[in-house]
Each structure stands twice: as structure tokens, then as C-alpha cells.
Design an enzyme around this catalytic site. Structure first.
Site, PDB file in Angstrom:
ATOM      1  N   CYS A 103       0.822  -1.208   0.000  1.00  0.00           N
ATOM      2  CA  CYS A 103       0.000   0.000   0.000  1.00  0.00           C
ATOM      3  C   CYS A 103       0.855   1.257   0.000  1.00  0.00           C
ATOM      4  O   CYS A 103       1.723   1.418   0.872  1.00  0.00           O
ATOM      5  CB  CYS A 103      -0.910  -0.023   1.232  1.00  0.00           C
ATOM      6  SG  CYS A 103      -1.812   1.509   1.509  1.00  0.00           S
TER       7      CYS A 103
ATOM      8  N   TRP B 223      -7.828  -6.589   5.604  1.00  0.00           N
ATOM      9  CA  TRP B 223      -6.449  -7.033   5.495  1.00  0.00           C
ATOM     10  C   TRP B 223      -6.215  -8.133   6.531  1.00  0.00           C
ATOM     11  O   TRP B 223      -6.813  -8.118   7.620  1.00  0.00           O
ATOM     12  CB  TRP B 223      -5.487  -5.885   5.784  1.00  0.00           C
ATOM     13  CG  TRP B 223      -5.518  -4.781   4.772  1.00  0.00           C
ATOM     14  CD1 TRP B 223      -6.331  -3.691   4.773  1.00  0.00           C
ATOM     15  CD2 TRP B 223      -4.684  -4.663   3.605  1.00  0.00           C
ATOM     16  NE1 TRP B 223      -6.060  -2.895   3.696  1.00  0.00           N
ATOM     17  CE2 TRP B 223      -5.043  -3.460   2.955  1.00  0.00           C
ATOM     18  CE3 TRP B 223      -3.660  -5.450   3.076  1.00  0.00           C
ATOM     19  CZ2 TRP B 223      -4.424  -3.029   1.791  1.00  0.00           C
ATOM     20  CZ3 TRP B 223      -3.037  -5.023   1.907  1.00  0.00           C
ATOM     21  CH2 TRP B 223      -3.419  -3.832   1.277  1.00  0.00           C
TER      22      TRP B 223
ATOM     23  N   THR C 283      -8.672  -0.073   6.639  1.00  0.00           N
ATOM     24  CA  THR C 283      -7.545   0.388   5.845  1.00  0.00           C
ATOM     25  C   THR C 283      -6.232   0.336   6.616  1.00  0.00           C
ATOM     26  O   THR C 283      -6.208   0.344   7.845  1.00  0.00           O
ATOM     27  CB  THR C 283      -7.784   1.842   5.376  1.00  0.00           C
ATOM     28  OG1 THR C 283      -7.864   2.703   6.518  1.00  0.00           O
ATOM     29  CG2 THR C 283      -9.060   1.958   4.561  1.00  0.00           C
ATOM     30  N   VAL C 284      -5.143   0.281   5.848  1.00  0.00           N
ATOM     31  CA  VAL C 284      -3.792   0.478   6.362  1.00  0.00           C
ATOM     32  C   VAL C 284      -3.263   1.769   5.750  1.00  0.00           C
ATOM     33  O   VAL C 284      -3.683   2.140   4.646  1.00  0.00           O
ATOM     34  CB  VAL C 284      -2.861  -0.700   6.007  1.00  0.00           C
ATOM     35  CG1 VAL C 284      -3.238  -1.941   6.767  1.00  0.00           C
ATOM     36  CG2 VAL C 284      -2.847  -0.980   4.498  1.00  0.00           C
TER      37      VAL C 284
ATOM     38  N   TYR D   9      -5.380   6.531  -9.187  1.00  0.00           N
ATOM     39  CA  TYR D   9      -6.597   5.757  -8.913  1.00  0.00           C
ATOM     40  C   TYR D   9      -7.773   6.313  -9.704  1.00  0.00           C
ATOM     41  O   TYR D   9      -8.635   5.562 -10.166  1.00  0.00           O
ATOM     42  CB  TYR D   9      -6.915   5.783  -7.416  1.00  0.00           C
ATOM     43  CG  TYR D   9      -6.033   4.893  -6.582  1.00  0.00           C
ATOM     44  CD1 TYR D   9      -6.452   3.622  -6.199  1.00  0.00           C
ATOM     45  CD2 TYR D   9      -4.772   5.315  -6.176  1.00  0.00           C
ATOM     46  CE1 TYR D   9      -5.637   2.800  -5.427  1.00  0.00           C
ATOM     47  CE2 TYR D   9      -3.949   4.504  -5.417  1.00  0.00           C
ATOM     48  CZ  TYR D   9      -4.385   3.248  -5.040  1.00  0.00           C
ATOM     49  OH  TYR D   9      -3.575   2.438  -4.286  1.00  0.00           O
TER      50      TYR D   9
END
Length: 334
Positions: free
Chosen positions: A44, A77, A111-112, A175
Site C-alpha cells: 500500500c 487485510w 484500511t492500512v 486511482y
């Protein structure tokens, strides 16, 4: 998790957990050694920023780190790289467990990067933009001797302006290209991205770093997108006007940073490609991961020293990567 925006422009959900870990503990979470664990995925780009900043500032012995695997499902995750698929400190198999420990009905994406309080097992924050700034400004008591000033007060206004454009047009811009739901949305995103890359090239032609004469937060934020450009964004996200390796100024700038301790030694190109090509099945339904590009050219001379600049200012480079945190052999540009 990102999906193709059917018939429209991709818009990133930016509603993060904004709790902060501060020197005065005003949000209930004071800066304290060994209290928190940073959870990342090497794949990421947002998490890669935290890995870099933590390493540059020498906070490895103050805040431990846990690595999720490169792929995830719609839920979360996972810690599939660890024995038994369980994080050895938090004792959880999925990052979502830390989110639900604090917010049982947490409705947003898991999220990370995320910082988790070890004693409670609860997520503290996943506000990636603020997290790196706080490592620079709130954790100063625990910075290593010789740590660089990544967010110096006298340059913050300029860093903020440059970083905002990098985020909207480059970090998120790739993105916006990749997940555009219409030709018009893609065309507009493509033009915005490459107009900004041209602006950055012009800015960096006569100066070694983006703001001032040392590495700052702005450089960290741009680097993680540039590192993924040719392996992923050029093809997978259709950002194909030119490869990074075909943009001379940005390519030399990226190699300069890559060869600086704390940058290239955090890049796992195998996991990066696995993540994008295997998780984004709406773009790549076969999950086939490309073998290229060749990576050895990341280590070729860049010539940026001729512009002057002092990478770490009055400080020094970070030491060797701690055991257990090294990028696996064959996953980098060795």
C-alpha cells in the site's frame, strides 16, 4: 477497497478515524513507547509512507510494526504472513478485529496504515495523512539522534501546498484513472495526472527536492506513487502517456530517493504487484501478475548530486533495517 466507479469519476472515501496520538495526550492517547503497534502492508502506498517516516526518524524501538499480506478480501487485510495467520503481538488474524474492538459497528473500510493500542487491541487512527505528520511533530522526544526534519516549521506552508497537489492529482490521480467509470472521466483524470507530473518535472529540474534543500514530507508522499508507477499504474491503471523511466527528471529524482536509506529498502515490488493485480478483479479478473518490469535500473546513477542539497539536512541517514523488517531478498531491486 476501490472499485470501478460505474459511469462516473472515482471518488476516494476520506472519512478516516481522526483520533490523534499527541505529546499532551489531548485525544486520550499520549505519545508513549511500546504502547502502540503500527499495522501496514508493504503493497500500500499510503502505508509505505509510514514505514519510511518511522524508519527515517528512528522510531523502530518505540513503536512496533506488523505486516499484513499483500492481498485482502472485501472484509479486511489479514496477517497471513505471520505463523498461523495471527499477528504475534495483537493476537488477531484480521485487522478488522482491531477496528471492531473500538467501533463494534464500524461501517467504513478497514484500511492500512493503522495504529493500534496494544493493551486494548483497539484501533486508534487510520488517518494516514495526519499520521506521518504526527510522527514528525508529536514524537520528537523519541526521534533518533540525527533524525531529519521532515516537516520543519518554516517550510510547512509550502510543504502543505505541494503535498495537497501531489495527493489530489498524483497519489489519488492514478486511482482516478484506474477506476474511472467512463471515457470522459478517464480522459479528464489522465490529463490532470500528467499535467501535474509535468509541473513536478519542471519544479525538480533545478532543485534536488520538492521543498527546500532537504528531504521533507512532500518527497515521501510523491515517492511512494513514483515507485509503483511502472510496475502497476502505467499498465494496470492505464496511466500510459509515458513510463516513469521515460520522464527523465522524475526518473532521476525517484532513483535518487530510492538509493537513499529509508526509501528503496522499504519497497517490496513483489507484494506491490500481487496486491494490485490480484485484488482489483474488476480491472484484472484473471488475477495474472506481470513478471516485469526489470528493477535493476533503480540502482543506476542518477546524477542529482550535482544540484546540491543535503538529504538529511544537519542529520544523518538511518541505520540498517531492524531484523524482521527487511524486504525479502528478491522482492526489491537488489
Amino acid at each position: 477497497m476501490a472499485y470501478v466507479a460505474q459511469g462516473s469519476e472515482f471518488n476516494r472515501d476520506t472519512d478516516y478515524i481522526t483520533t490523534r496520538i499527541t505529546a499532551d495526550g489531548r485525544d486520550g492517547y499520549p505519545v508513549e513507547p511500546d504502547r502502540y503497534r503500527l499495522i501496514v502492508a508493504r503493497a500500500c502506498p499510503w502505508a509505505n509512507r509510514m514505514i519510511i517516516v518511522r524508519r527515517l526518524l528512528g522510531l523502530e524501538d518505540v513503536m512496533s510494526i506488523g505486516f499484513c499480506g499483500p492481498t485482502h478480501d472485501e472484509r479486511s487485510w489479514t496477517f497471513d504472513l505471520d505463523p498461523g495467520g495471527v499477528d504475534p503481538v495483537l493476537k488477531i488474524p484480521r485487522l478488522q478485529d482491531a477496528y471492531f474492538a473500538r467501533f463494534p459497528d464500524y461501517p467504513k473500510g478497514i484500511t492500512v496504515p493503522a495504529i493500534v493500542e496494544i493493551a486494548t487491541g483497539q484501533v486508534v487512527t487510520n488517518d494516514f495523512a495526519q499520521m506521518t505528520l504526527d510522527l514528525s511533530t508529536e514524537w520528537t522526544q523519541y526521534h533518533r539522534e540525527g533524525a531529519p526534519q521532515l516537516y520543519p516549521e518554516e517550510l510547512r506552508d509550502e510543504i502543505d501546498v505541494v503535498a495537497k497537489r501531489i495527493y489530489t492529482e498524483v497519489n489519488n490521480g492514478v486511482y482516478r484513472c484506474g477506476f474511472a467509470g467512463s471515457q470522459d472521466a478517464y480522459d479528464a483524470a489522465y490529463d490532470r495526472l500528467f499535467n501535474t507530473l509535468d509541473w513536478l518535472s519542471d519544479r525538480l529540474e533545478a532543485q534536488r527536492y520538492l521543498v527546500g534543500d532537504t528531504i521533507t514530507e512532500a518527497d515521501v508522499r510523491l515517492f511512494t506513487t513514483l515507485a509503483r508507477f511502472d510496475p502497476v499504474y502505467h499498465g494496470h491503471f492505464k496511466c500510459n502517456r509515458s513510463k516513469l523511466a521515460e520522464m527523465p527528471v522524475l526518473w532521476a529524482y525517484a532513483r535518487d530517493l530510492f538509493q537513499t536509506p529509508g526509501f528503496g529498502d522499504t519497497c517490496d515490488f513483489v507484494q506491490i504487484k500481487q496486491h494490485y493485480y490480484m485484488v482489483h478483479t474488476d480491472i484484472n479478473p484473471t488475477k495474472v501478475v506481470p513478471k516485469g518490469p526489470e528493477l535493476a535500473n533503480w540502482l543506476t546513477p542518477h546524477g542529482r548530486e550535482s544540484l546540491g542539497g543535503r538529504p538529511f539536512g544537519d542529520g544523518t541517514p538511518p541505520g540498517t533495517t531492524p531484523p524482521g523488517e527487511q524486504v525479502p531478498l528478491g522482492h526489491g531491486a537488489q
